[in-house]
Design a protein around this motif. Structure first.
Motif, PDB file in Angstrom:
ATOM      1  N   ARG A  33       0.836  -1.211   0.000  1.00  0.00           N
ATOM      2  CA  ARG A  33       0.000   0.000   0.000  1.00  0.00           C
ATOM      3  C   ARG A  33       0.868   1.257   0.000  1.00  0.00           C
ATOM      4  O   ARG A  33       0.562   2.238  -0.668  1.00  0.00           O
ATOM      5  CB  ARG A  33      -0.935   0.005   1.214  1.00  0.00           C
ATOM      6  N   LEU A  34       1.965   1.203   0.737  1.00  0.00           N
ATOM      7  CA  LEU A  34       2.847   2.358   0.868  1.00  0.00           C
ATOM      8  C   LEU A  34       3.500   2.723  -0.465  1.00  0.00           C
ATOM      9  O   LEU A  34       3.493   3.894  -0.854  1.00  0.00           O
ATOM     10  CB  LEU A  34       3.918   2.053   1.922  1.00  0.00           C
ATOM     11  N   VAL A  35       4.043   1.740  -1.181  1.00  0.00           N
ATOM     12  CA  VAL A  35       4.771   2.056  -2.419  1.00  0.00           C
ATOM     13  C   VAL A  35       3.841   2.432  -3.573  1.00  0.00           C
ATOM     14  O   VAL A  35       4.316   2.925  -4.595  1.00  0.00           O
ATOM     15  CB  VAL A  35       5.735   0.930  -2.858  1.00  0.00           C
ATOM     16  N   GLY A  78       1.858  10.276  -0.315  1.00  0.00           N
ATOM     17  CA  GLY A  78       0.655  11.006  -0.682  1.00  0.00           C
ATOM     18  C   GLY A  78      -0.419  11.008   0.386  1.00  0.00           C
ATOM     19  O   GLY A  78      -1.030  12.026   0.657  1.00  0.00           O
ATOM     20  N   ASP A  79      -0.651   9.867   1.039  1.00  0.00           N
ATOM     21  CA  ASP A  79      -1.721   9.769   2.032  1.00  0.00           C
ATOM     22  C   ASP A  79      -1.229   9.920   3.454  1.00  0.00           C
ATOM     23  O   ASP A  79      -1.889  10.495   4.295  1.00  0.00           O
ATOM     24  CB  ASP A  79      -2.446   8.429   1.899  1.00  0.00           C
ATOM     25  N   ASP A  80      -0.104   9.361   3.753  1.00  0.00           N
ATOM     26  CA  ASP A  80       0.407   9.408   5.122  1.00  0.00           C
ATOM     27  C   ASP A  80       1.920   9.282   5.105  1.00  0.00           C
ATOM     28  O   ASP A  80       2.595  10.117   4.580  1.00  0.00           O
ATOM     29  CB  ASP A  80      -0.244   8.317   5.990  1.00  0.00           C
ATOM     30  N   GLY A  81       2.453   8.245   5.638  1.00  0.00           N
ATOM     31  CA  GLY A  81       3.885   8.044   5.678  1.00  0.00           C
ATOM     32  C   GLY A  81       4.227   6.832   6.500  1.00  0.00           C
ATOM     33  O   GLY A  81       3.352   6.063   6.896  1.00  0.00           O
ATOM     34  N   ALA A  82       5.518   6.674   6.762  1.00  0.00           N
ATOM     35  CA  ALA A  82       5.970   5.530   7.541  1.00  0.00           C
ATOM     36  C   ALA A  82       7.292   5.871   8.209  1.00  0.00           C
ATOM     37  O   ALA A  82       8.018   6.755   7.757  1.00  0.00           O
ATOM     38  CB  ALA A  82       6.131   4.310   6.642  1.00  0.00           C
ATOM     39  N   ARG A  83       7.549   5.157   9.279  1.00  0.00           N
ATOM     40  CA  ARG A  83       8.820   5.283   9.997  1.00  0.00           C
ATOM     41  C   ARG A  83       9.471   3.909  10.031  1.00  0.00           C
ATOM     42  O   ARG A  83       8.806   2.914  10.313  1.00  0.00           O
ATOM     43  CB  ARG A  83       8.595   5.754  11.427  1.00  0.00           C
ATOM     44  N   PHE A  84      10.755   3.881   9.770  1.00  0.00           N
ATOM     45  CA  PHE A  84      11.528   2.653   9.838  1.00  0.00           C
ATOM     46  C   PHE A  84      12.691   2.876  10.795  1.00  0.00           C
ATOM     47  O   PHE A  84      13.403   3.873  10.679  1.00  0.00           O
ATOM     48  CB  PHE A  84      12.106   2.286   8.466  1.00  0.00           C
ATOM     49  N   ALA A  85      12.880   1.967  11.730  1.00  0.00           N
ATOM     50  CA  ALA A  85      14.090   1.985  12.547  1.00  0.00           C
ATOM     51  C   ALA A  85      15.230   1.495  11.666  1.00  0.00           C
ATOM     52  O   ALA A  85      15.023   0.687  10.764  1.00  0.00           O
ATOM     53  CB  ALA A  85      13.919   1.081  13.758  1.00  0.00           C
ATOM     54  N   ILE A  86      16.426   2.005  11.888  1.00  0.00           N
ATOM     55  CA  ILE A  86      17.597   1.595  11.109  1.00  0.00           C
ATOM     56  C   ILE A  86      18.515   0.797  12.021  1.00  0.00           C
ATOM     57  O   ILE A  86      18.835   1.222  13.135  1.00  0.00           O
ATOM     58  CB  ILE A  86      18.333   2.814  10.541  1.00  0.00           C
ATOM     59  N   THR A  87      18.927  -0.372  11.535  1.00  0.00           N
ATOM     60  CA  THR A  87      19.810  -1.263  12.275  1.00  0.00           C
ATOM     61  C   THR A  87      21.043  -1.527  11.425  1.00  0.00           C
ATOM     62  O   THR A  87      20.925  -1.775  10.228  1.00  0.00           O
ATOM     63  CB  THR A  87      19.110  -2.598  12.580  1.00  0.00           C
TER      64      THR A  87
END
Length: 176
Positions: free
Chosen positions: A117-119, A155-164
């Motif tokens: 959905r995000l991409v 466009g609609d929202d977003g996302a957060r990713f932790a980086i390891t």
């Protein structure tokens, strides 16, 4: 061995021969964007065929086997690979940047669906950490300290990713 004994073994050899090849499996995407694997042509299922991905060029290191896919080792490279995944609208490309340790089947499937959905949305902004001005990818190519978070605005929202960082690579952990 006698010829008569060989003639008795012949039927056994014929039974041991491989079975006929199966019909090909068609990889399709239905009208809702869900993957579909079928033995029927995609058009008969009101679905679109999925094209095979283009081969990825890789850099070979002398004396070592050629890697299938290199991991992102800098913040700049990680950022570019996320941008490329959005440009290709490919959730699998984005999922390939993620560290999947500790995921159960259900949570992994849910996250892959969320990535799909995000991409599908346009990527409007991408930056590391909480402040777009403190972005390691824009300073020194990301070779030094790496922020602990990648934030995307779509466009609609977003996302957060932790980086390891693991095994010399930068990996994303999905945070929703």
């Amino acid at each position: 061995m006698r010829p008569s004994a060989l003639l008795l073994l012949l039927p056994l050899c014929l039974l041991a021969r491989p079975a006929h090849a199966q019909d090909p499996i068609h990889h399709c995407v239905d009208t809702h964007g869900n993957p579909l694997f079928t033995d029927q042509p995609c058009a008969s299922q009101q679905a679109s065929p999925v094209q095979a991905p283009a081969p990825v060029a890789s850099v070979a290191t002398p004396g070592l086997p050629t890697p299938l896919q290199r991991c992102a080792s800098t913040a700049a490279e990680l950022r570019q690979r996320v941008i490329d995944a959005f440009a290709a609208r490919d959730p699998n490309e984005l999922a390939g940047l993620m560290l999947w340790h500790g995921y159960g089947h259900v949570s992994a499937v849910d996250d892959i669906r969320a990535l799909a959905r995000l991409v599908r949305q346009p990527l409007l902004e991408i930056h590391f950490g909480g402040d777009p001005g403190d972005d390691p990818a824009s300073a020194d190519g990301g070779a030094a300290a790496v922020a602990d978070e990648l934030q995307l605005r779509t466009g609609d929202d977003g996302a957060r990713f932790a980086i390891t960082r693991q095994a010399g690579c930068l990996w994303l952990r999905y945070g929703g």
